[in-house]
Enzyme design. Structure first.
Site, PDB file in Angstrom:
ATOM      1  N   ARG A  64       7.533  15.312  -0.532  1.00 28.56           N
ATOM      2  CA  ARG A  64       6.471  15.150   0.455  1.00 28.56           C
ATOM      3  C   ARG A  64       6.813  13.935   1.328  1.00 28.56           C
ATOM      4  NH1 ARG A  64       1.264  12.183   0.209  1.00 28.56           N
ATOM      5  NH2 ARG A  64      -0.005  13.027   1.881  1.00 28.56           N
TER       6      ARG A  64
ATOM      7  N   HIS B  53       0.567  10.384   8.860  1.00 30.43           N
ATOM      8  CA  HIS B  53       0.345   9.427   7.778  1.00 30.43           C
ATOM      9  C   HIS B  53       0.199   8.058   8.446  1.00 30.43           C
ATOM     10  CE1 HIS B  53       1.004   8.903   3.204  1.00 30.43           C
ATOM     11  NE2 HIS B  53       0.571   7.743   3.657  1.00 30.43           N
TER      12      HIS B  53
ATOM     13  N   GLU C 148      -5.087  11.310   4.066  1.00 33.33           N
ATOM     14  CA  GLU C 148      -6.147  10.327   3.837  1.00 33.33           C
ATOM     15  C   GLU C 148      -6.816   9.835   5.114  1.00 33.33           C
ATOM     16  OE1 GLU C 148      -5.041   7.117   1.293  1.00 33.33           O
ATOM     17  OE2 GLU C 148      -4.335   8.409  -0.308  1.00 33.33           O
TER      18      GLU C 148
ATOM     19  N   ASN D 136      -5.319  13.081  -3.272  1.00 34.45           N
ATOM     20  CA  ASN D 136      -4.719  11.806  -3.687  1.00 34.45           C
ATOM     21  C   ASN D 136      -5.735  11.080  -4.538  1.00 34.45           C
ATOM     22  OD1 ASN D 136      -2.646  12.528  -2.002  1.00 34.45           O
ATOM     23  ND2 ASN D 136      -2.866  10.801  -0.598  1.00 34.45           N
TER      24      ASN D 136
ATOM     25  N   TYR E  82      -6.068   7.605  -7.238  1.00 34.76           N
ATOM     26  CA  TYR E  82      -5.478   6.466  -7.948  1.00 34.76           C
ATOM     27  C   TYR E  82      -6.455   5.880  -8.956  1.00 34.76           C
ATOM     28  CZ  TYR E  82      -1.660   6.608  -4.609  1.00 34.76           C
ATOM     29  OH  TYR E  82      -0.585   7.018  -3.871  1.00 34.76           O
TER      30      TYR E  82
ATOM     31  N   GLU F 183      -0.721  12.678  -4.275  1.00 28.72           N
ATOM     32  CA  GLU F 183      -0.339  11.293  -4.583  1.00 28.72           C
ATOM     33  C   GLU F 183      -1.054  10.840  -5.844  1.00 28.72           C
ATOM     34  OE1 GLU F 183      -0.770   8.235  -1.598  1.00 28.72           O
ATOM     35  OE2 GLU F 183      -0.024   9.585  -0.039  1.00 28.72           O
TER      36      GLU F 183
HETATM   37  C1  FCB Z   1      -2.358   5.819  -0.386  1.00 26.67           C
HETATM   38  C2  FCB Z   1      -1.446   6.070   0.800  1.00 26.67           C
HETATM   39  C3  FCB Z   1       0.013   5.810   0.535  1.00 26.67           C
HETATM   40  C4  FCB Z   1       0.219   4.622  -0.363  1.00 26.67           C
HETATM   41  C5  FCB Z   1      -0.645   4.718  -1.589  1.00 26.67           C
HETATM   42  C6  FCB Z   1      -0.468   3.594  -2.573  1.00 26.67           C
HETATM   43  O1  FCB Z   1      -3.616   5.477   0.055  1.00 26.67           O
HETATM   44  O2  FCB Z   1      -1.575   7.390   1.251  1.00 26.67           O
HETATM   45  O3  FCB Z   1       0.656   5.687   1.768  1.00 26.67           O
HETATM   46  O4  FCB Z   1       0.031   3.475   0.335  1.00 26.67           O
HETATM   47  O5  FCB Z   1      -1.987   4.766  -1.221  1.00 26.67           O
END
Ligand code: FCB
Length: 482
Positions: free
Chosen positions: A85, A128, A173, A301, A303, A381
């Site tokens: 990607r 992006h 995002e 995405n 985290y 992500e």
């Molecule tokens: C996301 C982004 C990516 C990277 C990660 C850690 O928000 O899409 O570019 O910075 O976080």
């Protein structure tokens, strides 16, 4: 309108049952920021603002992916990736958003060929976060016309690559490229204006919808968008202030992005909260039909989750939502004062993001249940920054990142077992890279980059990821079946 491409050489669309990949983004890895005709993106310009980026870092060289794709694709092969990607840079393909730059397109064309030669699926993202600076000077995403400019850029990119690239992601995002860029001000273009941020949200939605329709007309087979989504959990579920704060965070991070696309409407409660910021005048007749054009996949995405309180928090904990530098920051939570993110005592990454792998399973399962018309999901992500140490043997024994990735993949598998339609997983990131306002301070790579020499070393987390991918392909012998 220019001619549509003749997709005579298009390979058949054959995807393995589950796609294993890794991700990067143009601005974060390419470098060559002013080479072969590329001009400033908003991030090149933002990096020149004193205090905007940690250590005054810039994107001029980044990790020199622009000159090193052959080696980087070889690393992807070594890892056994099914898909890569990456994003294309608008300011490289149409510098200043003027004419198409053949040298810029050639770079991506070579990259796509290298990937296909290695049997790796190119998974392309058009935006992006790196708007041409020339467009920002005309209002950027607060200007409705930018959505139309995006369609022209998408079309130029499709014409060059559409014969070989099947997966087209419009935006990565949009939460960040609207709210962090226009309301918080810690991302380019660095503005702090709530109404401008809302305009950016709507115009990015519009650009997504218009481009989706245009790419479909041109023959694209797989079109989607990537959203960063969270589980917003009230700190005290019996406290109405916390419950309302969690509703607002869910509204601004998840629903304001998902619902126009999936349901063709802005969420009523969020629209009500934002009265006074001009949504009515932004939305023209027909916009929501355009925005809700069908998509073929949703990139997710994720985290970390967010534990949310509606009370001010003086402890300084902000769940990793604040800036990387001393630069004064606004809030992304439009029209919502007093949102805070108390800690629930979980371990944290170097970004100060809590580690809670089960949240990914919850999110993936929730998405399918709450939005039954969603197309297949791909985790586009997931990953973690930690302060790596190069051991004496030259290896990087990044046990925390390794555990983070493996534990999250376990949760994806559990989500699939629960019925979530998840078709793939991409680690962020293939390479250590430019982490936006944090510059080169935060390393997310499963491959280390020595920023002095550009030497690449696969970290232990990368080796373990490769083993996991390989293991997933082994068909059990009949004797091993239960
Ligand atoms: C996301 C982004 C990516 C990277 C990660 C850690 O928000 O899409 O570019 O910075 O976080």
């Amino acid at each position: 309108m220019t001619h549509a491409p003749q997709p005579t050489t298009r390979p058949a669309l054959i995807l393995p049952p589950f796609l294993w990949g890794s991700a990067t983004a143009a601005a974060q890895v390419e470098g060559a920021a002013h080479e072969d005709g590329k001009e400033d993106s908003i991030w090149d310009a933002f990096a020149r603002v004193p205090g905007a980026i940690a250590n005054g870092d810039d994107l001029e060289v980044a990790v020199d992916h622009y000159h090193r794709t052959a080696g980087d694709v070889a690393i992807m092969s070594e890892l056994g990736l099914d898909a890569y990607r990456f994003s294309t840079s608008w300011a490289r393909i149409k510098p200043g958003d003027r004419d198409v730059n053949p040298a810029g397109l050639d770079f991506y064309s070579r990259l796509v060929d290298q990937l296909l030669d290695a049997g790796i699926l190119p998974w392309l993202t058009l935006y992006h976060w790196d708007l041409p600076q020339a467009l920002e000077e005309q209002g950027g995403w607060t200007n409705r016309d930018t959505a139309l400019r995006f369609v022209d850029y998408a079309e130029a990119t499709y014409e060059a690559l559409g014969d070989r690239v099947q997966h087209w992601t419009t935006f990565n995002e949009p939460f960040c490229s609207s709210l962090l860029g226009y309301a918080v001000g810690v991302h380019a273009p660095g503005r702090r204006d709530e109404a401008a941020a809302l305009a950016a949200i709507h115009h990015q939605h519009l650009a997504h919808g218009l481009a989706t329709t245009r790419l479909r007309e041109l023959g694209a087979e797989q079109i989607g968008i990537t959203l960063n989504l969270t589980n917003a959990i009230p700190a005290d579920p019996t406290d109405p202030a916390d419950v309302d704060a969690a509703r607002r965070v869910d509204g601004i991070m998840n629903r304001i992005f998902l619902e126009p696309i999936v349901l063709g409407a802005y969420p009523a409660d969020v629209a009500h909260d934002l009265e006074g910021l001009g949504l009515d005048t932004l939305v023209h007749d027909g916009d929501l039909e355009t925005i809700s054009a069908p998509i073929d996949f949703l990139g997710v995405n994720h985290y970390h989750d967010d534990l949310v309180s509606g009370h001010p928090d003086d402890s300084g904990a902000d769940g990793g939502h604040s800036g990387a530098t001393e630069r004064e920051a606004g809030s992304p939570w439009l029209a919502s004062p007093d949102i805070s993110f108390p800690s629930r005592g979980l371990p944290r990454t170097a970004m100060d993001w809590e580690v809670h792998p089960a949240g990914l399973r919850t999110l993936l399962v929730r998405l399918g249940r709450e939005y039954p018309t969603l197309p297949p999901l791909y985790v586009t992500e997931n990953g973690a920054a930690y302060d790596d140490v190069v051991a004496e043997d030259g290896r990087i024994h990044d046990v925390d990142r390794d555990a983070f990735i493996q534990d999250h993949i376990d949760q994806v598998e559990l989500a699939v077992a629960d019925g979530a339609d998840v078709r793939g997983y991409f680690v962020w990131s293939l390479l250590d890279n430019f982490e936006w306002a944090y510059g080169y301070d935060k390393r997310f790579g499963i491959v280390r980059v020595d920023y002095d020499t550009q030497e690449r070393t696969i970290k232990d987390s990368g080796l373990a990821y490769a083993r996991r991918i390989a293991a997933s392909r082994v068909v059990p012998a009949v004797a091993e079946l239960p």
